[in-house]
Enzyme design. Sequence first.
Site, short mmCIF file in Angstrom:
data_model
loop_
_atom_site.label_atom_id
_atom_site.label_comp_id
_atom_site.label_asym_id
_atom_site.label_seq_id
_atom_site.Cartn_x
_atom_site.Cartn_y
_atom_site.Cartn_z
N ASN A 9 -1.37 -98.58 -54.60
CA ASN A 9 -1.94 -99.18 -55.81
C ASN A 9 -0.92 -100.18 -56.34
OD1 ASN A 9 -3.03 -99.82 -58.26
ND2 ASN A 9 -2.64 -97.82 -59.21
N TRP A 10 -1.18 -101.45 -56.09
CA TRP A 10 -0.19 -102.47 -56.47
C TRP A 10 -0.26 -102.82 -57.95
CZ3 TRP A 10 -0.70 -106.39 -51.83
CH2 TRP A 10 -0.11 -105.81 -50.70
N LYS A 11 -1.29 -102.37 -58.65
CA LYS A 11 -1.43 -102.70 -60.06
C LYS A 11 -1.36 -104.23 -60.23
CE LYS A 11 0.51 -98.20 -60.93
NZ LYS A 11 1.18 -97.28 -61.82
N HIS A 95 -8.15 -94.97 -63.19
CA HIS A 95 -6.70 -94.86 -63.28
C HIS A 95 -6.29 -94.66 -64.74
CE1 HIS A 95 -2.46 -95.77 -63.11
NE2 HIS A 95 -2.52 -95.49 -61.83
N GLU A 97 -4.07 -95.87 -66.46
CA GLU A 97 -3.80 -97.11 -67.20
C GLU A 97 -5.10 -97.76 -67.68
OE1 GLU A 97 -1.38 -98.82 -64.11
OE2 GLU A 97 0.12 -97.26 -64.48
N GLU A 164 -3.21 -87.57 -60.76
CA GLU A 164 -2.01 -88.29 -61.16
C GLU A 164 -1.59 -87.83 -62.56
OE1 GLU A 164 -1.62 -92.24 -58.86
OE2 GLU A 164 -2.87 -92.62 -60.60
N GLY A 170 5.24 -93.77 -62.58
CA GLY A 170 6.23 -94.81 -62.85
C GLY A 170 7.46 -94.30 -63.57
N SER A 210 5.08 -91.28 -58.88
CA SER A 210 6.44 -91.36 -58.35
C SER A 210 6.59 -90.81 -56.93
CB SER A 210 7.43 -90.68 -59.31
OG SER A 210 7.42 -91.34 -60.57
N GLY A 231 2.27 -96.10 -56.31
CA GLY A 231 2.45 -97.33 -57.07
C GLY A 231 3.74 -98.03 -56.66
N GLY A 232 4.79 -97.81 -57.41
CA GLY A 232 6.06 -98.52 -57.23
C GLY A 232 6.55 -98.57 -55.78
P1 PGA Z 1 3.89 -94.70 -59.27
O1 PGA Z 1 2.37 -95.03 -59.64
O2 PGA Z 1 3.90 -94.33 -57.80
O3 PGA Z 1 4.64 -95.97 -59.54
O4 PGA Z 1 4.32 -93.57 -60.12
C1 PGA Z 1 1.32 -94.28 -59.12
C2 PGA Z 1 0.00 -94.75 -59.69
O5 PGA Z 1 -0.06 -95.08 -60.88
O6 PGA Z 1 -1.02 -94.79 -58.97
#
Ligand code: PGA
Length: 248
Positions: A9-11, A95, A97, A164, A170, A210, A231-232
């Site tokens: 997930n590159w956001k 998600h 967010e 999640e 993050g 994470s 994500g990251g």
């Molecule tokens: P993260 O994000 O791996 O940076 O914690 C995961 C996500 O929000 O899908």
Amino acid sequence: MRKPCIAANWKMNKTAAETGAFLNEFVPLVKNVKDVDIVVAPPFTSLYAAAAIVSNTNVGLAAQNIFYEEKGAYTGEIAPSMLTAAGCSYVIIGHSERRQYFKESDETLNKKTKIARKHNLQVIFCIGESLEERESGRMFDVLKREIEEGLKEVEAAGIIVAYEPIWAIGTGKTATTEQAQEAHRYIRERLAALYGPAQADEIRILYGGSVTPDNIDALMKCADVDGALVGGASLKADSFSKIVIFNR
Ligand code: PGA
């Protein structure tokens, strides 16, 4: 047997050119992986560039969002047919967010899930509790509500759930394997209540929050963890490929 699924997930990261550079490096690194469904979710503006590289490879394409109408006067939104035409076979819905910053409700997410399935997009449906909800003992209630409302009148086929915990996204704070397994087992029980045990047993439940090359092996050993939403650590081809090629 559930085939693992590992999704990036590159956001709101990577231009089309950066997407191309990533994929030209990443696709060869994972070309021999057959036992994992590999998915990348770039921003909308990178989907065509990504599709040009990943079509006819073992890497699938996801959108990070979708709108719940077919077309019309919805300035700034993206329709399901636009996503399939751009080469997507998956979409991330719900998600945290989106829920938090864009106030997407269970009802909205249910509508998005329904239209995505109508267009045969596999849905990576995200759920998870905040730290405050966990610490006040409401975690299971939150997960139950998010599943029951979000997947209301939706069939099990084509649904992937991503657990999640918001406090792990993050933050560098991964859930322990015990915490992940406890939540995933509970989610599978709720899915069994909704769909019956046989279908619940087929649904993949990904862990997100994470995830890194260092913790993926332990997470994947949990009985009910069937993959990861990353994500990251998915922003670099080297680290995301290490996650995909976890220690079987
Ligand atoms: P993260 O994000 O791996 O940076 O914690 C995961 C996500 O929000 O899908």
